[in-house]
Scaffold this motif. Structure first.
Motif, PDB file in Angstrom:
ATOM      1  N   ASP A  23      -1.314   4.269  -1.360  1.00  0.00           N
ATOM      2  CA  ASP A  23      -0.637   5.416  -1.987  1.00  0.00           C
ATOM      3  C   ASP A  23       0.880   5.269  -1.930  1.00  0.00           C
ATOM      4  O   ASP A  23       1.587   5.589  -2.894  1.00  0.00           O
ATOM      5  CB  ASP A  23      -1.051   6.721  -1.297  1.00  0.00           C
ATOM      6  N   ARG A  24       1.369   4.773  -0.796  1.00  0.00           N
ATOM      7  CA  ARG A  24       2.817   4.585  -0.645  1.00  0.00           C
ATOM      8  C   ARG A  24       3.324   3.537  -1.641  1.00  0.00           C
ATOM      9  O   ARG A  24       4.366   3.721  -2.297  1.00  0.00           O
ATOM     10  CB  ARG A  24       3.134   4.158   0.791  1.00  0.00           C
ATOM     11  N   GLU A  25       2.570   2.450  -1.779  1.00  0.00           N
ATOM     12  CA  GLU A  25       2.949   1.387  -2.712  1.00  0.00           C
ATOM     13  C   GLU A  25       2.884   1.889  -4.154  1.00  0.00           C
ATOM     14  O   GLU A  25       3.747   1.572  -4.979  1.00  0.00           O
ATOM     15  CB  GLU A  25       2.022   0.180  -2.517  1.00  0.00           C
ATOM     16  N   SER A  37       3.313   4.981  -5.221  1.00  0.00           N
ATOM     17  CA  SER A  37       4.449   5.881  -5.445  1.00  0.00           C
ATOM     18  C   SER A  37       5.718   5.090  -5.714  1.00  0.00           C
ATOM     19  O   SER A  37       6.524   5.446  -6.593  1.00  0.00           O
ATOM     20  CB  SER A  37       4.649   6.799  -4.241  1.00  0.00           C
ATOM     21  N   SER A  38       5.896   4.015  -4.979  1.00  0.00           N
ATOM     22  CA  SER A  38       7.072   3.168  -5.148  1.00  0.00           C
ATOM     23  C   SER A  38       7.101   2.518  -6.533  1.00  0.00           C
ATOM     24  O   SER A  38       8.128   2.511  -7.215  1.00  0.00           O
ATOM     25  CB  SER A  38       7.099   2.092  -4.057  1.00  0.00           C
ATOM     26  N   SER A  72      -5.087   5.060  -8.010  1.00  0.00           N
ATOM     27  CA  SER A  72      -4.923   6.159  -7.051  1.00  0.00           C
ATOM     28  C   SER A  72      -6.242   6.899  -6.838  1.00  0.00           C
ATOM     29  O   SER A  72      -6.646   7.162  -5.697  1.00  0.00           O
ATOM     30  CB  SER A  72      -3.843   7.126  -7.559  1.00  0.00           C
ATOM     31  N   VAL A  97      -3.432   5.258   2.873  1.00  0.00           N
ATOM     32  CA  VAL A  97      -2.033   5.698   2.952  1.00  0.00           C
ATOM     33  C   VAL A  97      -1.087   4.599   2.457  1.00  0.00           C
ATOM     34  O   VAL A  97      -0.133   4.866   1.705  1.00  0.00           O
ATOM     35  CB  VAL A  97      -1.681   6.106   4.402  1.00  0.00           C
ATOM     36  N   GLU A  98      -1.344   3.360   2.862  1.00  0.00           N
ATOM     37  CA  GLU A  98      -0.495   2.230   2.448  1.00  0.00           C
ATOM     38  C   GLU A  98      -0.525   2.028   0.941  1.00  0.00           C
ATOM     39  O   GLU A  98       0.509   1.800   0.300  1.00  0.00           O
ATOM     40  CB  GLU A  98      -0.947   0.957   3.169  1.00  0.00           C
TER      41      GLU A  98
END
Length: 234
Positions: A65-67, A69-70, A89, A62-63
């Protein structure tokens, strides 16, 4: 100068993401080792540790993926940089699934331990060869990904048949045991699920190898023949 500064920042972000993927890979590798140890020794404590680690693996996915996306939203990358981020990814997703397979092995070990002593007569030790192959494949895939080494990626793809052969041979042996002694059917099915989980770990390593070729050459070699893949990396 401003463009150079932004480029340096972007490179740093890409390196940070790649490092996080390697960390996740290391965690998942340790999960596999622990799961195979649990199977080899019917060790419930080791199995429990594998299951407990799964939360960390999920959180790391999750971390990352969040990075990702940013970075994509801020940098709007193109060409090879975009392919690299896509591959990160997909690699992250495959590593999380490897963790799922390790957890599945651990849960099957618990199930086997809870059943009769018939499992002691089954060829569970034979899974060690397949497990070592799968673990080695994953390690090679991560190393190749870190170096974006297409030659190493092709070598991994070629070795996938070895793992498939081990799986097929083990299934045939289990069928023989079940036919000779019906009491072994239930634990044999547990071992079959373990064998399938090990084979899937090899499949995920193969997927990562294919992503490497995609990043470097821009060629999608999924479902391609080996001849086509070797042409793609020339």
């Amino acid at each position: 100068m401003a463009d150079k500064h932004l480029s340096t920042q972007f490179d740093s972000e890409l390196n940070s993401l790649s490092t996080r993927v390697m960390e996740l890979g290391g965690l998942v590798e340790s999960q596999i080792r622990q799961a195979i140890h649990a199977l080899a020794h019917f060790n419930e404590d080791a199995a429990a540790q594998v299951i407990a680690t799964e939360t960390r693996v999920n959180n790391m996915e999750v971390e990352i993926d969040r990075e990702l996306s940013s970075v994509i939203a801020r940098r709007q990358p193109t060409a090879r940089d975009l392919r690299l981020l896509m591959a990160i990814s997909k690699t992250t997703a495959n590593l999380e699934r490897v963790g799922d397979e390790a957890e599945r092995i651990a849960r099957m070990v618990r199930s086997i331990i809870a059943k009769s002593g018939a499992v002691r007569t089954l060829p569970s030790g034979d899974l060690g060869v397949a497990a070592d192959l799968a673990s080695a494949q994953l390690r090679k895939a991560l190393d190749a990904f870190a170096r974006l080494d297409t030659q190493a990626a092709v070598a991994i793809l070629k070795e996938d048949d070895l793992l498939d052969s081990e799986f097929d041979g083990f299934v045939r042996k289990l069928i023989t045991y079940m036919m000779e002694d019906p009491r072994t059917i239930s634990p044999s099915l547990d071992l079959l699920f373990v064998a399938k989980a090990i084979e899937r770990i090899g499949d995920h390593a193969k997927n990562i190898a294919e992503f490497i070729i995609y990043v470097v050459k821009g060629a999608d070699v999924r479902h391609s023949s080996m001849e086509h893949i070797e042409l793609a990396i020339k």
